[in-house]
Design a protein around this motif. Structure first.
Motif, PDB file in Angstrom:
ATOM      1  N   GLY A  79      13.990  59.186  56.572  1.00  0.00           N
ATOM      2  CA  GLY A  79      13.186  59.299  57.786  1.00  0.00           C
ATOM      3  C   GLY A  79      13.975  59.404  59.071  1.00  0.00           C
ATOM      4  O   GLY A  79      13.406  59.312  60.159  1.00  0.00           O
ATOM      5  N   GLY A  96      11.269  63.644  47.700  1.00  0.00           N
ATOM      6  CA  GLY A  96      11.229  63.324  49.116  1.00  0.00           C
ATOM      7  C   GLY A  96      11.575  64.509  50.001  1.00  0.00           C
ATOM      8  O   GLY A  96      12.041  65.552  49.542  1.00  0.00           O
ATOM      9  N   THR A 240       5.608  59.547  47.444  1.00  0.00           N
ATOM     10  CA  THR A 240       5.940  60.981  47.491  1.00  0.00           C
ATOM     11  C   THR A 240       5.799  61.604  46.111  1.00  0.00           C
ATOM     12  O   THR A 240       5.341  62.741  45.972  1.00  0.00           O
ATOM     13  CB  THR A 240       7.356  61.210  48.035  1.00  0.00           C
ATOM     14  OG1 THR A 240       8.318  60.538  47.210  1.00  0.00           O
ATOM     15  CG2 THR A 240       7.501  60.741  49.461  1.00  0.00           C
ATOM     16  N   ASN A 273       9.036  59.686  56.748  1.00  0.00           N
ATOM     17  CA  ASN A 273       9.215  61.042  56.237  1.00  0.00           C
ATOM     18  C   ASN A 273       9.028  62.121  57.290  1.00  0.00           C
ATOM     19  O   ASN A 273       9.283  63.290  57.016  1.00  0.00           O
ATOM     20  CB  ASN A 273       8.244  61.293  55.085  1.00  0.00           C
ATOM     21  CG  ASN A 273       8.584  60.475  53.857  1.00  0.00           C
ATOM     22  OD1 ASN A 273       9.518  60.783  53.124  1.00  0.00           O
ATOM     23  ND2 ASN A 273       7.835  59.398  53.637  1.00  0.00           N
ATOM     24  N   PHE A 280       2.484  66.354  53.807  1.00  0.00           N
ATOM     25  CA  PHE A 280       3.489  66.406  52.742  1.00  0.00           C
ATOM     26  C   PHE A 280       2.891  67.019  51.475  1.00  0.00           C
ATOM     27  O   PHE A 280       3.502  67.876  50.834  1.00  0.00           O
ATOM     28  CB  PHE A 280       4.007  64.995  52.435  1.00  0.00           C
ATOM     29  CG  PHE A 280       4.975  64.940  51.294  1.00  0.00           C
ATOM     30  CD1 PHE A 280       6.332  65.150  51.503  1.00  0.00           C
ATOM     31  CD2 PHE A 280       4.547  64.680  49.993  1.00  0.00           C
ATOM     32  CE1 PHE A 280       7.230  65.127  50.450  1.00  0.00           C
ATOM     33  CE2 PHE A 280       5.423  64.641  48.933  1.00  0.00           C
ATOM     34  CZ  PHE A 280       6.778  64.863  49.167  1.00  0.00           C
TER      35      PHE A 280
END
Length: 286
Positions: A79, A96, A240, A273, A280
């Protein structure tokens, strides 16, 4: 560790692979070397990059190890955007968001290994991500040794196995120091299968048979973060994976990783993230 800043919550990142004419890379792929395929390794390589070199993976399919040898680059991991200079290594977990790029007026030397999704290090639950000072020079020399054997030597299978074994042993020294401490192993052997549970540091310390403060010291030494921060990392890593590989509602995913509030889950996911869970999922499917 290099200077880091939180990724912008509004930054729009899309899948990108730009090498550029001024970047050189020496790569050995699983198709070139049976020893890599047998170890579930997609490819290894050494590079010397300059702008416009830029890689963005919105859903990293297999775990990725990156060593910065010299010069300067930027990497998004955990992140955060961090400056990567010589003597630093990182380990990015599968599924990720991961990105890195060269910076203007500077070159960047690095080496890397990318695992296949089938590799043990790509399985959800790996203790990751990691970014810390660790000399990647031995890894570079082993990769170039393999490259030389495959493309300029006889491609001797036994020699290739030797080079790949050397690469993996070195990565283990970087990525697995926590496994040498039975107290940490006991804690996360209990935590990883039960991420939905409301864990406290007192419960973790009881498993480790140490005080809460001592557990914090151990955790910061092996992970670079507190036990509760490490728990959050594992929860987001599993989230994720579920977002990328299942059709479960975001509210259910939040519950499975220990969040009773979808809002709190989404806020933490976005902070770590750079994008929301729904964003995402959309881009990982694309």
């Amino acid at each position: 560790m290099g200077k880091c800043a939180m990724a912008s919550e509004h930054e729009q990142l899309s899948e990108t692979h730009i090498v550029g004419d001024d970047t050189q890379q020496w790569i050995v792929r699983a198709d070139d070397c049976t020893a890599l395929e047998q170890r579930h390794i997609s490819h290894v390589g050494f590079g010397d990059a300059a702008v416009p070199y830029r890689i963005v993976r919105t859903r990293l399919s297999g775990a990725y190890i990156h060593g910065s040898l010299g010069g300067e680059g930027r990497m998004l991991l955990d992140g955060r955007w961090c400056t990567m200079r010589g003597g630093m290594m990182s380990f990015a977990p599968a599924h990720g968001l991961h990105a890195f790029h060269a910076v203007p007026e500077k070159r960047w030397q690095y080496c890397w290994l990318r695992y296949l999704p089938s590799a043990p290090r790509s399985v959800v639950g790996t203790i990751a991500p990691i970014m810390q000072h660790f000399d990647p020079e031995p890894m570079k020399h082993a990769i170039l040794g393999l490259y030389s054997e495959v493309f300029h030597g006889e491609g001797d299978p036994a020699s290739c196995v030797m080079w790949v074994d050397t690469i993996e042993r070195y990565i283990s020294r970087f990525a697995d120091p926590w496994r040498r401490d039975a107290r940490i192993v006991a804690v996360f052997d209990a935590v990883i299968p039960t991420l939905e549970r409301h864990w406290t540091i007192e419960e973790m310390a009881e498993i480790a048979h140490v005080s809460t403060e001592h557990l914090r010291r151990i955790s910061r030494k092996v992970f670079g973060r507190s036990p509760m921060q490490q728990l959050t990392q594992l929860r987001m890593q599993h989230a994720t994976h579920l977002l990328a590989t299942s059709d479960l509602p975001i509210e259910e995913i939040a519950e499975r990783v220990g969040y009773s509030s979808p809002f709190a889950f989404s806020k933490t996911f976005k902070r770590m993230n750079g994008v929301s869970p729904s964003h995402f999922r959309l881009h990982s499917r694309a």
